[in-house]
Design a protein around this motif. Structure first.
Motif, short mmCIF file in Angstrom:
data_model
loop_
_atom_site.label_atom_id
_atom_site.label_comp_id
_atom_site.label_asym_id
_atom_site.label_seq_id
_atom_site.Cartn_x
_atom_site.Cartn_y
_atom_site.Cartn_z
N ASP A 124 20.12 -19.43 -6.92
CA ASP A 124 19.18 -20.48 -7.11
C ASP A 124 17.78 -20.48 -6.26
OD1 ASP A 124 17.69 -23.32 -7.07
OD2 ASP A 124 18.94 -23.32 -9.07
N SER A 125 16.68 -20.16 -6.88
CA SER A 125 15.63 -20.10 -5.96
C SER A 125 15.05 -21.07 -5.03
CB SER A 125 14.22 -19.86 -6.97
OG SER A 125 13.94 -21.19 -7.76
N SER A 126 15.93 -22.24 -5.01
CA SER A 126 15.43 -23.58 -4.22
C SER A 126 16.10 -23.21 -2.77
CB SER A 126 15.96 -24.79 -4.59
OG SER A 126 17.20 -24.56 -4.94
N ASN A 127 16.84 -22.15 -2.59
CA ASN A 127 17.80 -21.80 -1.46
C ASN A 127 16.67 -20.84 -0.56
OD1 ASN A 127 20.32 -23.23 -1.78
ND2 ASN A 127 20.30 -21.71 -3.49
N VAL A 128 16.84 -20.91 0.69
CA VAL A 128 16.11 -19.65 1.43
C VAL A 128 17.15 -18.57 1.53
CG1 VAL A 128 15.76 -19.21 4.07
CG2 VAL A 128 15.20 -21.54 3.05
N ILE A 129 16.60 -17.55 1.46
CA ILE A 129 17.37 -16.22 1.26
C ILE A 129 17.14 -15.29 2.55
CG2 ILE A 129 17.48 -13.85 0.04
CD1 ILE A 129 16.23 -15.45 -2.47
N ASP A 130 18.31 -14.86 3.15
CA ASP A 130 18.38 -14.16 4.53
C ASP A 130 19.63 -13.24 4.25
OD1 ASP A 130 18.17 -13.13 6.78
OD2 ASP A 130 18.87 -15.03 7.94
N ILE A 131 19.22 -12.07 3.41
CA ILE A 131 20.18 -11.00 3.29
C ILE A 131 19.75 -9.60 4.19
CG2 ILE A 131 21.20 -9.53 1.16
CD1 ILE A 131 20.48 -11.85 -0.55
N GLY A 132 20.98 -9.07 4.53
CA GLY A 132 20.87 -7.82 5.14
C GLY A 132 20.85 -6.89 3.94
#
Length: 300
Positions: free
Chosen positions: A165-173
């Motif tokens: 969901d785009s309301s989350n912060v994304i931190d993906i390796g």
């Protein structure tokens, strides 16, 4: 905004910024939690661990586990809704074997669930959403995720291997998707029969964005009932936020035999540093497709 004025980063309060009274960031607090061997709480290789894994992901006592080498079967949806952050660190050779019925999610996430070095083998079976990160998660963080061997022969629903969901912060390796097939339904105007590897969407008018380091996609296709590759509706990386601005940076996307589109965008202000796509299967329309106006894509 208020968060930025108070010292948050461009994407809001993420774990590396939030501090408690001790002066430690939330990420440092998370990292200091003891790591428990999964075997000690009933998550044992060679068995169906659905119940035991669900118990861990929803209890309020254990934050982190280490998954030893071996195959761990999950046969039904696991809802993640814990009051404390959860993290799984997989040792080399640890594999989750998903053995799901049609139209079933694997992990339905309402709370923070981080993982490292996690391999999910769908065992040539079904999946609706591999990870369904709902709006309440806050931050979606993982590294070195491998998802492979999907063969979903049900065309009455779409499949998203990772939905955020785009309301989350994304931190993906790094996220890798390979050998994934989905039965098409013969139509490109609906979601049924579609297959997305990593899909960011939602109703938020102010998507949070973040950073993704690497996405790799190999052999992802729609197929017909005979198993032959067809052109229908697959996307390796899809950001669909109704054209809204999303401050998301992706450093590297590589696709080989990636299906209809390697990258599909319905957004603005996304930054992608490097894209490489190669397809000789005959089902690719574009490496990049950008929605320039309602129902009209510009392809590159």
């Amino acid at each position: 905004n208020t968060a930025a004025a108070a010292g948050a980063g461009a994407n809001g309060w993420i774990a590396s910024l939030v501090k408690d009274a001790s002066g430690l960031t939330q990420q440092q607090i998370n990292d200091k939690q003891p790591i428990i061997n999964a075997n000690l709480i009933g998550i044992v290789a060679g068995t169906d661990v659905t119940t035991a894994l669900s118990n861990f992901l929803n209890n309020s006592t254990i934050s982190q586990i280490s998954l030893p080498p071996g195959e761990y079967t999950v046969s039904n949806k696991i809802t993640v809704n814990a009051t404390i952050p959860k993290k799984i660190i997989c040792q080399q050779g640890a594999i989750i074997k998903a053995n799901l019925l049609a139209n079933t999610n694997l992990f339905d996430c309402y709370s923070y669930f981080e993982h490292e070095n996690l391999t999910i083998d769908f065992n040539n079976s079904y999946c609706k959403n591999g990870f369904n990160y709902r709006a309440s998660v806050g931050t979606v963080r993982f590294d070195n995720l491998i998802m492979k061997n999907l063969n979903d022969t049900a065309a009455t629903y779409g499949t998203n291997l990772v939905y955020i969901d785009s309301s989350n912060v994304i931190d993906i390796g790094k996220a890798t998707f390979s050998n994934c097939k989905k039965l098409g339904n013969g139509s490109i105007t609906d979601a049924e029969g579609s297959l997305q590897c990593l899909y960011v969407s939602g109703t938020s008018t102010t998507p949070r964005g973040g950073v993704i380091d690497t996405i790799e996609i190999t052999d992802v296709h729609n197929v017909n009932s005979s198993g032959s590759v067809i052109i229908e509706d697959t996307a390796g990386f899809y950001v669909g936020v109704n054209g809204n601005s999303i401050p998301l940076t992706v450093r590297r996307i590589v696709g080989k035999e990636f299906g209809k589109r390697l990258v599909k965008l319905q957004c603005s202000d996304i930054a992608i540093d490097y894209i490489y796509g190669l397809s000789e299967t005959g089902d690719s329309l574009s490496v990049i497709g950008v929605l320039s106006e309602p129902n009209s894509f510009v392809s590159y």
